[in-house]
Design a protein around this motif. Structure first.
Motif, short mmCIF file in Angstrom:
data_model
loop_
_atom_site.label_atom_id
_atom_site.label_comp_id
_atom_site.label_asym_id
_atom_site.label_seq_id
_atom_site.Cartn_x
_atom_site.Cartn_y
_atom_site.Cartn_z
N ALA A 103 -13.96 -14.94 15.73
CA ALA A 103 -14.12 -15.54 17.06
C ALA A 103 -14.96 -16.80 16.99
CB ALA A 103 -14.75 -14.53 18.01
N ASP A 107 -13.77 -20.76 17.83
CA ASP A 107 -14.51 -21.65 18.72
C ASP A 107 -14.91 -22.93 18.00
OD1 ASP A 107 -15.94 -22.22 21.26
OD2 ASP A 107 -17.72 -22.06 19.98
N ASP A 108 -15.38 -22.80 16.75
CA ASP A 108 -15.80 -23.97 15.98
C ASP A 108 -14.68 -25.00 15.85
OD1 ASP A 108 -18.27 -22.87 15.56
OD2 ASP A 108 -17.91 -22.25 13.48
N GLN A 110 -12.02 -25.35 17.62
CA GLN A 110 -11.52 -25.88 18.88
C GLN A 110 -12.32 -27.10 19.32
OE1 GLN A 110 -11.20 -22.97 22.03
NE2 GLN A 110 -9.36 -23.99 22.78
N ARG A 111 -13.58 -27.14 18.93
CA ARG A 111 -14.44 -28.28 19.28
C ARG A 111 -14.98 -28.94 18.00
NH1 ARG A 111 -19.83 -26.27 19.67
NH2 ARG A 111 -19.94 -24.05 19.21
N HIS A 135 -5.92 -24.26 15.10
CA HIS A 135 -5.39 -24.71 16.40
C HIS A 135 -4.32 -25.79 16.26
CE1 HIS A 135 -8.43 -22.42 18.63
NE2 HIS A 135 -9.31 -22.86 17.75
#
Length: 355
Positions: A103, A107-108, A110-111, A135
């Motif tokens: 998870a 997140d890492d 994605q940004r 992604h």
């Protein structure tokens, strides 16, 4: 975006937007190309951006956590960063096994920060779960071993990109000797390119140059010796005999090749006497599976050798083989065999020419 061809992938790298670059993923069974591509990326970064910070992760225990921290650990004094994961299958194994780590990585990525380039080298095929982390931002070179019928064309294409003019005979030598992998071919041709002087690169690179640069041997080349022997090329014969190493070389192999060559000449002479054309001769001599240019070369050679080695001379060669093999097995120590060989070929091959 997935790439299958190294040349197309290299063009993509050259056009990479370094401010917001793709994640570079190189996977599969042919990872020999990875270092070449990493060097090209390094050159691009230095050319387009300047000095950069390179951080390498080798897949050791704890590297998954270290990468997680480094992604957003923006350096104060370096204008650009390259994060290189050498064994992605090891580093991401722990990430994929932990729900919390997975998870966090989702997140890492994605940004993911700008002016940071991530390169992942992954042995084998990456799972869909791993690809989901990126992604869809990855430029993915999926390498694989080549089929036998792809090797020659891959060598030709790589040589053309590198502006190397390699003879067909030399290309087929490489196809027989190299691993059937595009990465191995790229590295080998790079080595060939930088081992030859500029003048040699602009001319046609023949089989001898390829042998000397790519497949150097300390001992005697039996195939070259026998080619030179039947061509009556004394300079080349002496060159190979000088290289003879009793500890590693065997003249029995050369005797076997001479026997095969004499048999080939005898059969070719019979075919020509029966009125066979070139294609019929190729079928008769079982050359159908050889490349066309090799077939043509062998037939041309045999037509010369049929005139040079008549039945009487072939009979002398057969007697020479029987006698020399008997002497090698009974009387001659390995270090003396080359002396006997040289004495007898002068009599059997060269004296007959003078007569």
């Amino acid at each position: 975006m997935e790439f299958k061809e190294i040349a197309v992938f290299q063009k993509h790298i050259e056009k990479l937007d370094l401010d917001a670059p793709d994640i570079i993923l190189i996977s599969g069974s042919d990872l020999a190309i990875a270092d070449t591509l990493i060097d090209r990326i390094r050159q691009k970064v230095e050319r387009d951006v300047g000095p950069a910070e390179f951080i390498v992760f080798s897949g050791e225990t704890g590297d998954d956590q270290r990468l997680h921290l480094e992604i957003f650990n923006i350096p104060l004094f370096s204008p650009y960063r390259v994060l290189l994961v050498r064994q992605g299958e090891e580093l991401f194994r722990a990430v994929l096994a932990s729900r919390g780590s997975y998870a966090a990585y989702l997140d890492d990525f994605q940004r993911f920060p700008g002016r940071t380039l991530l390169i992942v080298i992954h042995s084998g095929a990456p799972s869909q779960k791993l690809l989901k982390i990126f992604h869809g931002r990855e430029a993915h070179l999926a390498t694989r071993e080549l089929y036998a019928n792809q090797v020659v064309e891959t060598i030709r294409a790589a040589a053309k990109r590198m502006h190397l003019h390699i003879s067909e005979e030399a290309i087929h030598l490489m196809s027989d000797r190299l691993d059937p992998k595009a990465g191995a071919i790229e590295q080998t041709l790079e080595r060939l390119k930088f081992s030859l002087p500029d003048a040699a690169r602009s001319a046609a690179i023949g089989i001898e140059e390829v042998r000397e640069v790519l497949f150097p041997g300390q001992g005697m080349n039996s195939f070259s010796l026998v080619d030179a022997l039947f061509a009556l090329d004394m300079h080349s014969i002496q060159r190979e005999l000088i290289r003879y190493n009793p500890a590693a070389d065997s003249l029995f192999g050369a005797l076997k090749l001479i026997l095969n060559r004499a048999d080939e000449i005898r059969r070719a002479a019979a075919g020509v006497a029966m009125g066979m054309n070139d294609q019929e001769l190729i079928d008769y001599l079982d050359l159908k599976n050889r490349p066309p240019f090799i077939q043509k070369k062998i037939v041309s050679r045999l037509k010369l050798e049929i005139n040079r080695y008549n039945p009487e001379r072939l009979a002398r060669i057969y007697d020479f083989l029987i006698d020399l093999q008997r002497e090698f097995r009974s009387n001659a120590a390995p270090h003396r065999q080359v002396m006997l060989f040289e004495e007898r070929i002068l009599d059997v091959f060269f004296q007959a020419v003078q007569a």
